[in-house]
Design a protein around this motif. Sequence first.
Motif, mmCIF file in Angstrom:
data_model
loop_
_atom_site.group_PDB
_atom_site.id
_atom_site.type_symbol
_atom_site.label_atom_id
_atom_site.label_comp_id
_atom_site.label_asym_id
_atom_site.label_seq_id
_atom_site.Cartn_x
_atom_site.Cartn_y
_atom_site.Cartn_z
ATOM 1 N N UNK A 22 2.512 23.741 3.107
ATOM 2 C CA UNK A 22 2.752 24.909 2.248
ATOM 3 C C UNK A 22 4.008 25.652 2.685
ATOM 4 N N UNK A 23 4.219 25.785 3.974
ATOM 5 C CA UNK A 23 5.435 26.447 4.470
ATOM 6 C C UNK A 23 6.695 25.672 4.087
ATOM 7 N N UNK A 24 6.630 24.356 4.209
ATOM 8 C CA UNK A 24 7.800 23.554 3.860
ATOM 9 C C UNK A 24 8.127 23.691 2.379
ATOM 10 N N UNK A 25 7.124 23.544 1.535
ATOM 11 C CA UNK A 25 7.368 23.643 0.097
ATOM 12 C C UNK A 25 7.830 25.043 -0.292
ATOM 13 N N UNK A 26 7.246 26.060 0.353
ATOM 14 C CA UNK A 26 7.655 27.437 0.064
ATOM 15 C C UNK A 26 9.094 27.685 0.476
ATOM 16 N N UNK A 27 9.568 26.955 1.478
ATOM 17 C CA UNK A 27 10.942 27.133 1.945
ATOM 18 C C UNK A 27 11.953 26.485 1.013
ATOM 19 N N UNK A 28 11.605 25.370 0.395
ATOM 20 C CA UNK A 28 12.608 24.577 -0.324
ATOM 21 C C UNK A 28 12.518 24.678 -1.843
ATOM 22 N N UNK A 29 11.407 25.178 -2.376
ATOM 23 C CA UNK A 29 11.269 25.233 -3.837
ATOM 24 C C UNK A 29 11.790 26.560 -4.373
ATOM 25 N N UNK A 30 12.733 26.539 -5.308
ATOM 26 C CA UNK A 30 13.291 27.789 -5.848
ATOM 27 C C UNK A 30 12.234 28.694 -6.463
ATOM 28 N N UNK A 31 11.234 28.103 -7.120
ATOM 29 C CA UNK A 31 10.238 28.917 -7.823
ATOM 30 C C UNK A 31 9.316 29.688 -6.892
ATOM 31 N N UNK A 32 9.385 29.424 -5.591
ATOM 32 C CA UNK A 32 8.518 30.128 -4.641
ATOM 33 C C UNK A 32 9.058 31.496 -4.239
ATOM 34 N N UNK A 33 10.304 31.793 -4.556
ATOM 35 C CA UNK A 33 10.900 33.070 -4.151
ATOM 36 C C UNK A 33 10.114 34.244 -4.712
ATOM 37 N N UNK A 34 9.832 35.224 -3.861
ATOM 38 C CA UNK A 34 9.184 36.455 -4.295
ATOM 39 C C UNK A 34 7.690 36.337 -4.550
ATOM 40 N N UNK A 35 7.047 35.272 -4.053
ATOM 41 C CA UNK A 35 5.625 35.061 -4.318
ATOM 42 C C UNK A 35 4.817 34.964 -3.036
ATOM 43 N N UNK A 36 3.515 35.243 -3.183
ATOM 44 C CA UNK A 36 2.540 35.014 -2.122
ATOM 45 C C UNK A 36 1.711 33.790 -2.483
#
Length: 342
Positions: A234-248
Amino acid sequence: MTAEQPIVVTGATGFIAKHVIGAFLKRGYAVRGTVRRVDRADAVRSALARLGCDPSKLSFAVADLAGDAGWDEAVRDAKIVVHTASPFPIAQPSDPDEVIRPARDGTLRVLKAATGANVKRVVLTSSAVAIFYGSGLPAGHIYSETDFTDETRADLTPYIKSKTIAEKAAWQFAKTTAGAPELTVINPAFVQGPALDADLSTSHELYRLMARGVYPAAPRIRFPVVDVRDVAQAHVEAAVRPEAAGKRYLVGEGQLRLFELGQILARELPDLRSKVPKFELPDVAVRMLALFDNRMRTILPELGQQKDYINARIRGDLGLQLRGADEAATAAVRSLRDLRLI
């Protein structure tokens, strides 16, 4: 971001951090981990060897959440910072600020350094406890990333307050600070899964207490559970996916009662069957024991709580299929035996 630019992971000696570092290394990224003392670096390398990771792309920087020194150098040239470091005591301190201050101030130190270094995104390891303790919620409430704990509640432990206060401070910083990095937050449930060395998490220490017969009975509580390997992904995907910005992202799959954790320990390691809890304690007995046992005070807010939740966002945005709670707990128990720690 390129694979040559370092991913900075704070608190590299931590249980979650080591799995996060391993997940990035396996994707081919260079990683710079922060440690409080340089002599801890070899222990991290040894733990990562258990994951089959190539240590040639792993480096270290010395920085401590309690002070400003080292943080600017630690995040230099990075585009992604993953902030996992935060205190998690098995027994609650008499002074809540012993936990709250380093969690909040350390988070802000990392964010300030990241802002100065033009870091693109910070991924913060918060906790599901920053979600599950709101006020005035109706019976049967289904928790999600839209929920926040009310840190002013008098019944909360210092740890729960610390994670909530630190996360809220991070969101406020990201919202009000010019040039601040994008912020993404991971909120793991009760983290299980394989330990990598003898530097155990609080969740693994619980099994060691059970294996020693410390608790012949278990409080009637249950926890949302997640496998550390899924938390790392989850940390890796949250770091590299643009759509994860600004989300919990609330990361959990299923739930287990504390008594069931003991039963899994007995199932996997029959030689310990006589040591695990034999029955569940009434809530009133737990409250009385907590007057004399600091470890019991940690779980008082759990008594009588029902924490049903949804994890659709982690599946939809980050594309993760999570391991079940039994698989996560089983992996934890087996790893402790493999390491000869129980």
